[in-house]
Design an enzyme around this catalytic site. Structure first.
Site, PDB file in Angstrom:
ATOM      1  N   HIS A 102     -62.638  66.326  34.456  1.00 43.17           N
ATOM      2  CA  HIS A 102     -62.936  65.805  35.790  1.00 43.17           C
ATOM      3  C   HIS A 102     -62.189  64.469  35.924  1.00 43.17           C
ATOM      4  CE1 HIS A 102     -65.471  63.828  38.865  1.00 43.17           C
ATOM      5  NE2 HIS A 102     -65.885  65.033  39.199  1.00 43.17           N
ATOM      6  N   ASP A 159     -68.098  64.189  27.684  1.00 41.14           N
ATOM      7  CA  ASP A 159     -68.592  64.157  29.057  1.00 41.14           C
ATOM      8  C   ASP A 159     -69.559  65.335  29.207  1.00 41.14           C
ATOM      9  OD1 ASP A 159     -69.054  64.548  31.723  1.00 41.14           O
ATOM     10  OD2 ASP A 159     -66.950  64.457  32.345  1.00 41.14           O
ATOM     11  N   GLN A 167     -71.732  68.435  32.941  1.00 40.22           N
ATOM     12  CA  GLN A 167     -72.002  69.837  33.299  1.00 40.22           C
ATOM     13  C   GLN A 167     -72.681  70.606  32.166  1.00 40.22           C
ATOM     14  OE1 GLN A 167     -71.759  71.058  36.221  1.00 40.22           O
ATOM     15  NE2 GLN A 167     -70.494  69.509  37.221  1.00 40.22           N
ATOM     16  N   LYS A 190     -77.448  65.594  38.261  1.00 38.68           N
ATOM     17  CA  LYS A 190     -77.071  66.983  37.935  1.00 38.68           C
ATOM     18  C   LYS A 190     -78.111  67.660  37.051  1.00 38.68           C
ATOM     19  CE  LYS A 190     -72.132  66.044  38.261  1.00 38.68           C
ATOM     20  NZ  LYS A 190     -71.537  66.711  39.420  1.00 38.68           N
ATOM     21  N   CYS A 238     -62.359  67.737  41.951  1.00 39.65           N
ATOM     22  CA  CYS A 238     -62.003  66.509  41.205  1.00 39.65           C
ATOM     23  C   CYS A 238     -61.370  66.852  39.871  1.00 39.65           C
ATOM     24  CB  CYS A 238     -63.219  65.609  40.986  1.00 39.65           C
ATOM     25  SG  CYS A 238     -63.890  64.945  42.484  1.00 39.65           S
TER      26      CYS A 238
HETATM   27  N1  PMP Z   1     -67.612  64.957  34.737  1.00 38.65           N
HETATM   28  C1  PMP Z   1     -67.843  66.205  35.142  1.00 38.65           C
HETATM   29  C2  PMP Z   1     -67.493  67.351  34.236  1.00 38.65           C
HETATM   30  C3  PMP Z   1     -68.410  66.425  36.394  1.00 38.65           C
HETATM   31  O1  PMP Z   1     -68.645  67.675  36.812  1.00 38.65           O
HETATM   32  C4  PMP Z   1     -68.730  65.314  37.221  1.00 38.65           C
HETATM   33  C5  PMP Z   1     -69.324  65.499  38.600  1.00 38.65           C
HETATM   34  N2  PMP Z   1     -68.807  66.542  39.339  1.00 38.65           N
HETATM   35  C6  PMP Z   1     -68.473  64.046  36.737  1.00 38.65           C
HETATM   36  C7  PMP Z   1     -67.917  63.909  35.490  1.00 38.65           C
HETATM   37  C8  PMP Z   1     -68.783  62.823  37.537  1.00 38.65           C
HETATM   38  O2  PMP Z   1     -70.164  62.686  37.735  1.00 38.65           O
HETATM   39  P1  PMP Z   1     -70.753  61.618  38.740  1.00 38.65           P
HETATM   40  O3  PMP Z   1     -70.018  61.798  40.029  1.00 38.65           O
HETATM   41  O4  PMP Z   1     -72.195  61.980  38.830  1.00 38.65           O
HETATM   42  O5  PMP Z   1     -70.530  60.281  38.135  1.00 38.65           O
END
Ligand code: PMP
Length: 407
Positions: A123, A200, A203, A226, A364
């Site tokens: 991401h 990270d 997910q 999440k 993203c």
């Molecule tokens: N890493 C991953 C794999 C994600 O899916 C996301 C959110 N889509 C993020 C980081 C960023 O998370 P946040 O916007 O809650 O900071």
């Protein structure tokens, strides 16, 4: 099993609403999850009866709020099996947690010419902070690629790591492909070369049991929203010996030990990294979300969501024009797909009118789309409150949408 999960829907008030007079089918869980009543009620209850700024308050409410926040930290610590609450830093989300590490670890350990490894399926929030760090320190960002079904080329990692490698940052589960990465193996390879690893978990944490001690990762980050908790909450788990060596990320209240005009000394962990008034009420509600899913059982959640994933994957095979992007054998409950000659956003806009919330675009994760040479995908992502019937509704709606778009 299915019956338990259908009954669970009543815990989520939003799931009984309609959209354009159709029952809501919420398949955008990878973007954010809906909140159970216990989370919503906890927030209202705290603002109604207990709110006062935490730490150093001498009055009843401040003490109550402080204790509740520290109990929440303890719940999070136990949930991920950290060895101490000192290793659990409260942040506003995955993005902030990664930026904190990229800045602070970067200040402590990264010098000109050093190397950082990320994967191509990250991401943007696990990509851009490292890119910024590399620009700041004149370091080098190296990228681990994935194969055509969306699995990381683990063998390449052996070649990518050099004596200059200072950290590897990789996602546990890809938000755009659904791949569950072999992080145990990645950590093992990295540690055999004395390289720390940031995972990270944005997910993964809501689908897979995470034990940071067993994983032996150096950092693990995730977002509260999440995992059925409030927005604006997040966690950075870090090993104590590393966190001790890292300078503060932001200056302000609570992160200090003593301030004089000449010099400031810093607070102990975890407060050294928690400048300013934290999002304590939402963190207290996040702990309620965690307790709620622990009652259901994370393994039960994983098994049920896998059934949903398999069923939806099977039904999508009814469409010869659909290509699933990300077909790794180990996947979380995310399906990304593209349709021949149809732009993903056209599908999203039309299907929305049928009450179905899904996500379209690059999620993203633009480097993934560049690798597949596509503008984006349609993504459906499931939570344990989704049902097989909803998948049937989605398939019927998709049939209608594709008919319309092909006319
Ligand atoms: N890493 C991953 C794999 C994600 O899916 C996301 C959110 N889509 C993020 C980081 C960023 O998370 P946040 O916007 O809650 O900071």
């Amino acid at each position: 099993m299915k019956k338990i999960f259908e009954d669970i829907r009543k815990d989520f008030p939003i799931l009984s609403r309609t959209i354009y007079n159709k029952p809501l089918v919420y398949f955008d869980n990878a973007a954010t999850t809906q909140k159970p009543k216990i989370v919503i009620d906890t927030i209202a209850e705290f603002y109604s009866n207990y709110n006062a700024n935490i730490h150093r308050g001498v009055h009843y409410l401040s003490d109550y709020s402080t204790q509740a926040t520290e109990k929440a930290r303890e719940v999070i610590k136990n949930f991920i099996n950290a060895s101490s609450v000192k290793e659990v830093i409260l942040t506003k989300g995955t993005t902030e947690s990664i930026n904190l590490v990229a800045f602070s670890f970067g200040e402590a350990f990264i010098n000109e010419g050093d190397e950082i490894i990320v994967s191509k399926m990250e991401h943007h929030s696990n990509f851009v902070p490292w890119q910024l760090l590399c620009q700041r320190k004149k370091a080098v960002l190296k990228v681990l690629n994935f194969n055509s079904i969306g699995e990381l080329n683990i063998d390449e990692l052996y070649k990518l790591i050099t004596v200059k490698t200072k950290i590897i940052a990789v996602t546990h589960v890809s938000n755009a492909l659904g791949t569950i990465n072999p992080i145990e193996k990645i950590i093992e390879i990295a540690h055999s070369r004395n390289v720390p690893v940031l995972i990270d978990g944005a997910q993964a944490i809501q689908h897979i049991k995470v034990d940071v001690q067993k994983l032996n990762c150096d950092f693990y980050v995730f977002s509260g929203h999440k995992i059925y908790g409030p927005t604006g909450t997040g966690v950075l788990y870090g090993k104590k010996d590393l966190l001790e060596k890292m300078p503060p990320y932001q200056g302000g209240g609570e992160m200090i030990s003593k301030v004089t005009v000449e010099k400031t000394t810093f607070n102990v962990l975890p407060y050294k990294f928690e400048a300013g008034t934290p999002n304590y009420i939402d963190t207290i509600a996040l702990a309620e979300a965690i307790k709620y899913i622990e009652k259901i059982g994370i393994d039960n959640i994983y098994n049920y969501e896998t059934e949903l994933l398999n069923y939806a994957t099977e039904r999508l095979k009814e469409f010869p024009e659909i290509k699933i992007i990300g077909q790794a054998p180990k996947k979380s409950a995310v399906i990304s797909f593209s349709v021949d000659n149809v732009h993903p956003s056209d599908i999203g806009i039309l299907i929305d009118k049928m009450g179905i919330a899904l996500r379209t675009g690059t999620h993203c994760a633009e480097p993934i789309m560049q690798e597949f040479n596509i503008p984006g995908t349609v993504r459906v992502s499931f939570a344990f409150y989704n049902t097989f019937k909803e998948i049937d509704l989605f398939i019927e709606a998709l049939k209608k949408v594709l008919l319309m778009l092909k006319k």
